[in-house]
Design a protein around this motif. Structure first.
Motif, PDB file in Angstrom:
ATOM      1  N   ASN A 289      -0.431  36.970 -11.693  1.00 31.38           N
ATOM      2  CA  ASN A 289       0.153  35.638 -11.859  1.00 31.38           C
ATOM      3  C   ASN A 289       1.633  35.697 -12.227  1.00 31.38           C
ATOM      4  N   HIS A 290       2.128  36.883 -12.552  1.00 27.73           N
ATOM      5  CA  HIS A 290       3.523  36.964 -12.996  1.00 27.73           C
ATOM      6  C   HIS A 290       4.144  38.300 -12.616  1.00 27.73           C
TER       7      HIS A 290
ATOM      8  N   ILE B 283       5.768  41.669 -11.478  1.00 27.13           N
ATOM      9  CA  ILE B 283       5.644  42.624 -10.376  1.00 27.13           C
ATOM     10  C   ILE B 283       4.338  42.394  -9.617  1.00 27.13           C
TER      11      ILE B 283
ATOM     12  N   ARG C 285      -6.200  36.531 -16.127  1.00 24.62           N
ATOM     13  CA  ARG C 285      -6.989  36.085 -17.284  1.00 24.62           C
ATOM     14  C   ARG C 285      -6.849  34.583 -17.509  1.00 24.62           C
TER      15      ARG C 285
ATOM     16  N   ASP D  26     -10.350  39.228 -17.490  1.00 25.37           N
ATOM     17  CA  ASP D  26      -9.680  39.488 -18.763  1.00 25.37           C
ATOM     18  C   ASP D  26      -9.986  40.921 -19.175  1.00 25.37           C
ATOM     19  N   LEU D  27      -8.969  41.745 -19.104  1.00 27.03           N
ATOM     20  CA  LEU D  27      -9.169  43.171 -19.403  1.00 27.03           C
ATOM     21  C   LEU D  27      -9.397  43.415 -20.898  1.00 27.03           C
TER      22      LEU D  27
ATOM     23  N   ASN E 172      -2.532  46.663 -11.779  1.00 33.14           N
ATOM     24  CA  ASN E 172      -1.162  46.409 -12.246  1.00 33.14           C
ATOM     25  C   ASN E 172      -1.104  45.827 -13.662  1.00 33.14           C
TER      26      ASN E 172
ATOM     27  N   TYR F  46       2.388  51.247 -26.446  1.00 37.28           N
ATOM     28  CA  TYR F  46       2.461  51.006 -24.986  1.00 37.28           C
ATOM     29  C   TYR F  46       2.738  52.327 -24.254  1.00 37.28           C
TER      30      TYR F  46
ATOM     31  N   GLY G 146       9.651  51.023 -12.252  1.00 32.36           N
ATOM     32  CA  GLY G 146      11.005  50.979 -12.824  1.00 32.36           C
ATOM     33  C   GLY G 146      11.166  49.749 -13.700  1.00 32.36           C
TER      34      GLY G 146
ATOM     35  N   CYS H 219      12.023  46.281 -14.580  1.00 30.42           N
ATOM     36  CA  CYS H 219      12.117  45.099 -13.707  1.00 30.42           C
ATOM     37  C   CYS H 219      12.205  43.806 -14.502  1.00 30.42           C
TER      38      CYS H 219
ATOM     39  N   THR I 123       9.950  39.741 -16.537  1.00 30.71           N
ATOM     40  CA  THR I 123       8.710  40.329 -17.038  1.00 30.71           C
ATOM     41  C   THR I 123       8.336  39.588 -18.308  1.00 30.71           C
ATOM     42  N   THR I 124       7.026  39.471 -18.552  1.00 33.44           N
ATOM     43  CA  THR I 124       6.613  38.877 -19.834  1.00 33.44           C
ATOM     44  C   THR I 124       6.118  39.972 -20.777  1.00 33.44           C
TER      45      THR I 124
ATOM     46  N   LYS J  24       7.007  39.590 -24.449  1.00 31.42           N
ATOM     47  CA  LYS J  24       6.940  38.213 -24.982  1.00 31.42           C
ATOM     48  C   LYS J  24       6.513  38.145 -26.452  1.00 31.42           C
TER      49      LYS J  24
HETATM   50  N1  LIG Z   1       8.666  45.272 -16.040  1.00 25.29           N
HETATM   51  C1  LIG Z   1       9.010  46.523 -16.243  1.00 25.29           C
HETATM   52  O1  LIG Z   1      10.154  46.820 -16.530  1.00 25.29           O
HETATM   53  C2  LIG Z   1       7.992  47.634 -16.053  1.00 25.29           C
HETATM   54  C3  LIG Z   1       8.444  48.969 -16.112  1.00 25.29           C
HETATM   55  C4  LIG Z   1       7.525  49.991 -15.923  1.00 25.29           C
HETATM   56  C5  LIG Z   1       6.199  49.695 -15.697  1.00 25.29           C
HETATM   57  N2  LIG Z   1       5.801  48.381 -15.672  1.00 25.29           N
HETATM   58  C6  LIG Z   1       4.380  48.109 -15.415  1.00 25.29           C
HETATM   59  O2  LIG Z   1       4.286  47.185 -14.354  1.00 25.29           O
HETATM   60  C7  LIG Z   1       3.121  46.368 -14.517  1.00 25.29           C
HETATM   61  C8  LIG Z   1       3.490  44.917 -14.409  1.00 25.29           C
HETATM   62  O3  LIG Z   1       4.463  44.637 -15.387  1.00 25.29           O
HETATM   63  P1  LIG Z   1       5.274  43.259 -15.406  1.00 25.29           P
HETATM   64  O4  LIG Z   1       6.629  43.573 -15.893  1.00 25.29           O
HETATM   65  O5  LIG Z   1       5.094  42.514 -14.153  1.00 25.29           O
HETATM   66  O6  LIG Z   1       4.508  42.527 -16.593  1.00 25.29           O
HETATM   67  P2  LIG Z   1       4.245  40.964 -16.846  1.00 25.29           P
HETATM   68  O7  LIG Z   1       5.281  40.109 -16.261  1.00 25.29           O
HETATM   69  O8  LIG Z   1       4.035  40.879 -18.335  1.00 25.29           O
HETATM   70  O9  LIG Z   1       2.862  40.751 -16.114  1.00 25.29           O
HETATM   71  C9  LIG Z   1       1.729  41.396 -16.596  1.00 25.29           C
HETATM   72  C10 LIG Z   1       0.532  40.775 -15.972  1.00 25.29           C
HETATM   73  O10 LIG Z   1      -0.637  41.381 -16.560  1.00 25.29           O
HETATM   74  C11 LIG Z   1      -1.491  40.338 -17.005  1.00 25.29           C
HETATM   75  N3  LIG Z   1      -2.339  40.729 -18.125  1.00 25.29           N
HETATM   76  C12 LIG Z   1      -1.984  41.068 -19.366  1.00 25.29           C
HETATM   77  N4  LIG Z   1      -3.073  41.244 -20.118  1.00 25.29           N
HETATM   78  C13 LIG Z   1      -4.150  41.018 -19.341  1.00 25.29           C
HETATM   79  C14 LIG Z   1      -5.549  41.018 -19.546  1.00 25.29           C
HETATM   80  N5  LIG Z   1      -6.090  41.261 -20.742  1.00 25.29           N
HETATM   81  N6  LIG Z   1      -6.357  40.737 -18.504  1.00 25.29           N
HETATM   82  C15 LIG Z   1      -5.849  40.449 -17.281  1.00 25.29           C
HETATM   83  N7  LIG Z   1      -4.524  40.403 -17.037  1.00 25.29           N
HETATM   84  C16 LIG Z   1      -3.691  40.679 -18.051  1.00 25.29           C
HETATM   85  C17 LIG Z   1      -0.545  39.239 -17.417  1.00 25.29           C
HETATM   86  O11 LIG Z   1      -1.256  38.019 -17.541  1.00 25.29           O
HETATM   87  P3  LIG Z   1      -0.730  36.852 -18.555  1.00 25.29           P
HETATM   88  O12 LIG Z   1       0.362  36.149 -17.828  1.00 25.29           O
HETATM   89  O13 LIG Z   1      -1.947  36.023 -18.752  1.00 25.29           O
HETATM   90  O14 LIG Z   1      -0.263  37.538 -19.787  1.00 25.29           O
HETATM   91  C18 LIG Z   1       0.429  39.268 -16.252  1.00 25.29           C
HETATM   92  O15 LIG Z   1      -0.092  38.630 -15.142  1.00 25.29           O
HETATM   93  C19 LIG Z   1       2.511  46.785 -15.848  1.00 25.29           C
HETATM   94  O16 LIG Z   1       1.493  47.742 -15.623  1.00 25.29           O
HETATM   95  C20 LIG Z   1       3.670  47.445 -16.568  1.00 25.29           C
HETATM   96  O17 LIG Z   1       3.234  48.385 -17.526  1.00 25.29           O
HETATM   97  C21 LIG Z   1       6.661  47.357 -15.843  1.00 25.29           C
END
Ligand SMILES: NC(=O)c1ccc[n+]([C@@H]2O[C@H](COP(=O)([O-])OP(=O)(O)OC[C@H]3O[C@@H](n4cnc5c(N)ncnc54)[C@H](OP(=O)(O)O)[C@@H]3O)[C@@H](O)[C@H]2O)c1
Length: 333
Positions: free
Chosen positions: A38-39, A41, A62, A91-92, A117, A204, A238, A240, A243-244, A247
């Protein structure tokens, strides 16, 4: 004990500013699941799969409200029919939710791609009552993610056999795995440590380190038990934005991250491209860690002698936990 590969910081900078070609592989007739779609990447990855012709893209979210809003954005942007993108609850932080999601997925006509993801990065460590009382980061990023993978393996394999293809399972990890202090590594039972909220702010990073270990072991074992059926690897998108992930951080820290992101972050769209390249990776990337679509170098700790032993220890512990959650699930490997 952060453990960085040689030229780590140089490589991070190099990857951040690399241009990543748009993926072009067709997913026509294929069914794809993206968790946390939903958000950020995950959303961009789901949109790309839909754009590349997938017959169904399941947004595993979730929050159904957030999931439906994401579906609406994808549908309207790509002028898709109402049946291509679906929102399914996942919901993980709840093992029951993971099991229910996978039961439902087992009724799909096929399952070609799973992009694991979803992840959290929480400022304060809290327990997840519906996930065995484990700390939420470990429950979400590690235990439930691997539980889901094991529960979906039979469907992925059945699809590969029926359509004479290779199904794809890619885990989204992070270069943060190199930064883990992992001070609990000498605990007699490491996962028991995560049943409390003891620990440091590196949780994390530790969760991503554990995920790297466990995916490596899963990939090795699955290749031996069912060669050529499910292609697996892991990818770091990388740094990005948007991102939430941050938050739950205090505002002053969020502002600092935002400033850093302004100069340094890729767009989530570019991050998602790297994930699609990983999903589409060649045989050389089986079980490997990818950055910018290429096989990259893991933390030296992971591949050290101690790391090799640690991988076995963590795997043994996880298998015990997963058997407790869903008896027989480890036979899926
Ligand atoms: N952004 C970066 O810089 C970065 C860098 C390296 C790796 N990553 C990895 O890339 C992936 C995506 O990151 P992102 O930046 O896109 O993060 P994001 O914007 O926070 O999105 C995370 C997603 O995971 C969902 N999520 C969290 N807890 C959950 C649960 N219990 N059950 C189901 N869904 C859940 C969130 O849902 P809600 O909206 O409901 O919270 C959201 O849709 C992650 O694995 C992260 O570790 C990100």
């Amino acid at each position: 004990m952060p453990s960085f590969p040689p030229n780590y910081f140089l490589n991070v900078v190099r990857h951040q500013f690399r241009s990543i070609p748009e993926p072009s592989t067709s997913y026509k007739d294929q069914i794809v699941i993206v968790t946390g779609a939903n958000h950020g990447i995950g959303f961009e990855a789901a949109r790309s799969f839909a754009q590349l012709g997938a017959s169904k893209v399941i947004l595993a979210c979730r929050s159904s409200t957030k999931g439906e809003a994401a579906k609406k954005l994808i549908d309207s942007g790509l002028s898709l029919g109402p049946d291509i993108v679906e929102v399914w609850p996942l919901d993980l932080c709840s093992f029951e939710s993971v099991k229910e999601f996978c039961r439902r997925a087992s009724t799909l006509s096929r399952l070609d791609v799973v992009l694991a993801n979803a992840a959290v990065l929480e400022y304060q460590l809290l327990q997840a009552p519906d996930a065995g009382g484990f700390e939420r980061t470990i429950a979400t990023n590690v235990i439930s993610t691997l539980l889901m993978a094991l529960l979906l393996l039979p469907k992925l394999r059945a699809t590969a056999a029926r359509h004479n293809t290779t199904s794809r399972l890619t885990f989204v990890v992070s270069d943060a795995h190199c930064m883990a202090q992992f001070e609990e590594r000498n605990e007699p039972k490491i996962f028991d440590y995560y049943k409390s909220t003891k620990g440091t702010e590196d949780r994390y990073a530790t969760s991503k380190l554990l995920e790297v270990f466990l995916v490596r072991e899963l990939a090795t074992r699955a290749k031996l038990s069912h060669p050529g059926t499910v292609f697996m690897n892991m990818a770091n998108p990388g740094f990005c934005k948007p991102t939430t992930l941050f938050k739950t951080f205090p505002p002053w820290l969020q502002v600092s991250i935002d400033i850093f992101a302004f100069f340094f972050a890729r767009s989530a769209q570019v991050g998602a491209r790297t994930l699609l390249h990983a999903v589409d990776g060649g045989s050389e990337s089986y079980g490997e860690y990818l950055e910018s679509g290429e096989v990259s170098v893991l933390s030296p700790y992971v591949v050290s002698n101690e790391g090799v032993e640690m991988q076995q220890k963590l795997w043994g512990e996880l298998m015990e936990i997963l058997e407790g959650i869903e008896p027989g699930v480890t036979k899926n490997i």
